[in-house]
Design a protein around this motif. Structure first.
Motif, PDB file in Angstrom:
ATOM      1  N   UNK A  69      34.464  35.560  11.887  1.00 51.06           N
ATOM      2  CA  UNK A  69      34.036  36.031  13.213  1.00 51.06           C
ATOM      3  C   UNK A  69      32.579  35.693  13.527  1.00 51.06           C
ATOM      4  N   UNK A  70      31.879  35.097  12.577  1.00 58.45           N
ATOM      5  CA  UNK A  70      30.465  34.770  12.797  1.00 58.45           C
ATOM      6  C   UNK A  70      30.305  33.727  13.894  1.00 58.45           C
ATOM      7  N   UNK A  71      29.156  33.781  14.578  1.00 60.33           N
ATOM      8  CA  UNK A  71      28.831  32.800  15.617  1.00 60.33           C
ATOM      9  C   UNK A  71      27.611  31.995  15.189  1.00 60.33           C
ATOM     10  N   UNK A  72      27.557  30.747  15.616  1.00 61.85           N
ATOM     11  CA  UNK A  72      26.481  29.820  15.263  1.00 61.85           C
ATOM     12  C   UNK A  72      25.118  30.387  15.613  1.00 61.85           C
ATOM     13  N   UNK A  73      24.971  30.927  16.801  1.00 58.37           N
ATOM     14  CA  UNK A  73      23.732  31.588  17.213  1.00 58.37           C
ATOM     15  C   UNK A  73      23.993  33.083  17.337  1.00 58.37           C
ATOM     16  N   UNK A  74      23.160  33.921  16.738  1.00 58.89           N
ATOM     17  CA  UNK A  74      23.379  35.375  16.835  1.00 58.89           C
ATOM     18  C   UNK A  74      23.372  35.840  18.281  1.00 58.89           C
ATOM     19  N   UNK A  92      28.352  22.376  26.822  1.00 56.03           N
ATOM     20  CA  UNK A  92      28.826  23.351  27.808  1.00 56.03           C
ATOM     21  C   UNK A  92      27.821  24.496  27.914  1.00 56.03           C
ATOM     22  N   UNK A  93      27.326  24.744  29.111  1.00 56.88           N
ATOM     23  CA  UNK A  93      26.264  25.736  29.307  1.00 56.88           C
ATOM     24  C   UNK A  93      26.825  27.158  29.269  1.00 56.88           C
ATOM     25  N   UNK A  94      26.404  27.911  28.252  1.00 59.55           N
ATOM     26  CA  UNK A  94      26.787  29.320  28.154  1.00 59.55           C
ATOM     27  C   UNK A  94      25.750  30.113  27.372  1.00 59.55           C
ATOM     28  N   UNK A  95      25.357  29.603  26.194  1.00 60.44           N
ATOM     29  CA  UNK A  95      24.436  30.336  25.334  1.00 60.44           C
ATOM     30  C   UNK A  95      23.327  29.411  24.831  1.00 60.44           C
ATOM     31  N   UNK A  96      22.239  30.006  24.390  1.00 58.24           N
ATOM     32  CA  UNK A  96      21.141  29.248  23.785  1.00 58.24           C
ATOM     33  C   UNK A  96      20.725  29.915  22.483  1.00 58.24           C
ATOM     34  N   UNK A  97      20.208  29.105  21.577  1.00 53.99           N
ATOM     35  CA  UNK A  97      19.723  29.614  20.307  1.00 53.99           C
ATOM     36  C   UNK A  97      18.213  29.686  20.296  1.00 53.99           C
ATOM     37  N   UNK A 132      29.329  28.839  21.913  1.00 51.53           N
ATOM     38  CA  UNK A 132      29.010  29.708  20.770  1.00 51.53           C
ATOM     39  C   UNK A 132      30.240  30.489  20.309  1.00 51.53           C
ATOM     40  N   UNK A 133      31.329  29.794  20.106  1.00 51.97           N
ATOM     41  CA  UNK A 133      32.565  30.427  19.651  1.00 51.97           C
ATOM     42  C   UNK A 133      32.433  30.869  18.197  1.00 51.97           C
ATOM     43  N   UNK A 134      33.340  31.718  17.776  1.00 55.59           N
ATOM     44  CA  UNK A 134      33.362  32.133  16.379  1.00 55.59           C
ATOM     45  C   UNK A 134      33.737  30.957  15.479  1.00 55.59           C
ATOM     46  N   UNK A 135      33.417  31.114  14.200  1.00 50.20           N
ATOM     47  CA  UNK A 135      33.741  30.071  13.235  1.00 50.20           C
ATOM     48  C   UNK A 135      35.263  29.819  13.202  1.00 50.20           C
TER      49      UNK A 135
END
Length: 429
Positions: free
Chosen positions: A24-29, A145-150, A159-162
């Motif tokens: 369930x982890x994501x690449x960027x918190x 795809x623009x949605x999240x930033x790290x 930034x989907x889950x693993x």
């Protein structure tokens, strides 16, 4: 990009906890969400609301999306894959949202003009390592795809889950292993290593295998339906000895290189002998209903065969992540291959279509050259920052290819016309 505090060491998969914190982890918190939805339902929603998914409505599946109101485009094909995959995955005990997310995402990286566009962009992208639609899917999900930033403000895509990213990875290896089908570009190796942490090298999770089989099933069945309805295929030709011989060769060369032609023809004969195989198509409601009955029965036949064989091999209980492999009987694979051959022979490789295909490839090649020559001003605003950050000519070519791959069929034609100030090249028929 390195995110502080991220655990990057491989974490062995536990069959007892297939969707644990590692999955369930994501690449960027991300901060906690005030929502009753689970992590995987949120993944699915992010793909559903993405602009990349919407653009599939204007991209070729087998024939052009504007050629007929009946035929599939990439979006309708994707929705059908998602329905088939979700049902099969749920029957096997996979998390249905993980499977559906993978199915919804599986074609996001396809460029204009379908696989023909892939060929053109692979040639144009030679200076930056080539182009492959599945590898571009990972790039979209994790970067474009623009949605999240790290940290540092760099885009991390959806930034989907693993687990969802892994399930969407049809080919978990790079170009060095297979130059035709691969799932990651060199520029995206870091996030690929992250999502594959703990996974056996080169092995696909069962959710990815379900997605892949659902794609094959939907592709083979629905493209035949489209081809018959459009008049490109006369089902009576499937009983003609000369046509059957050509069909077997096409199906073997394109989809079943290890199969003997006689085995493919035997698979075709099994299908033709089915009591619900339709007769000649005349465009009536009764004939349309017969085609719909055919597609429904074939989907059930192929998914049911995979479910039964998988259960016979692995037993009951949930089959998830790396605890099992999807088992597809050889007979079902041959039947799907010969149906894919029908569309390949009578539609994609038809003589009347070859000039259009050549024109599409030329259009995309010229688009890459014109955009690069006019960059950064010629680029869409969203890609100009990428161009400015590119460190060399290869990286700049990748940015241009990213923009061209994002286009729909009509927008590629329109942009080509605008850049060349000429009549453009006709779109697909």
């Amino acid at each position: 990009m390195t995110v502080p505090g991220r655990r990057v060491a491989p974490v062995p998969h536990s069959p007892a906890a297939p969707y644990d914190g590692h999955a369930r982890a994501r690449w960027a918190p991300e901060p906690p969400k005030q929502s009753a939805r689970g992590d995987f339902a949120r993944d699915r929603a992010r793909v559903v609301h993405s602009s990349a998914l919407r653009r599939l409505a204007g991209k070729t599946q087998v024939v052009g999306p504007t050629s007929d109101d009946f035929v599939r485009n990439r979006l309708t094909h994707t929705l059908e894959v998602a329905q088939v995959g979700r049902d099969l995955g749920a029957a096997l005990g996979c998390d249905p949202d993980v499977v559906e997310t993978a199915c919804l995402a599986h074609d996001l990286g396809h460029p204009p003009f379908g696989h023909n566009g892939e060929v053109a962009l692979d040639e144009a992208a030679a200076p930056c390592g080539g182009f492959e639609g599945n590898a571009h899917t990972l790039r979209l999900l994790t970067r474009l795809e623009a949605k999240t930033t790290g940290p540092g403000g760099r885009s991390t895509g959806l930034n989907l889950t693993r687990a969802s990213l892994d399930a969407a990875t049809k080919y978990p290896w790079g170009r060095e292993r297979d130059r035709r089908k691969y799932g990651v570009f060199a520029e995206d190796r870091e996030v690929f290593a992250w999502l594959r942490a703990g996974a056996p090298d080169g092995r696909r999770c069962v959710e990815a295998q379900v997605m892949d089989w659902a794609d094959d099933v939907a592709y083979s069945v629905h493209d035949v339906e489209d081809a018959v309805q459009s008049g490109a295929v006369d089902l009576r030709a499937l009983r003609d000895p000369a046509e059957r011989a050509v069909l077997a060769r096409v199906a073997r060369d394109a989809y079943a290189p290890d199969a003997a032609p006689e085995d493919l023809l035997a698979a075709l004969d099994r299908l033709l002998a089915l009591p619900w195989w339709p007769g000649p198509y005349d465009g009536s409601r009764r004939a349309l209903a017969g085609l719909k009955e055919l597609t429904s029965r074939l989907v059930g036949r192929f998914t049911g065969a995979a479910e039964a064989a998988t259960r016979a091999t692995h037993g009951g209980g949930p089959l998830t992540r790396y605890a099992a492999d999807l088992v597809v009987p050889p007979a079902a694979r041959l039947e799907v291959a010969v149906l894919k051959g029908v569309a390949a022979h009578w539609v994609m490789r038809a003589e009347r279509h070859l000039a259009v295909l050549a024109g599409q490839r030329a259009l995309l090649a010229e688009l890459v050259e014109r955009l690069e020559a006019g960059a950064p001003a010629a680029l869409a605003p969203v890609f100009r920052a990428d161009w400015a950050a590119a460190g060399d000519d290869a990286a700049r070519r990748r940015v241009v290819v990213d923009q061209v791959a994002s286009l729909t069929d009509p927008s590629a034609v329109a942009l080509h016309r605008a850049l060349t100030a000429g009549p453009g090249v006709p779109g697909p028929t």
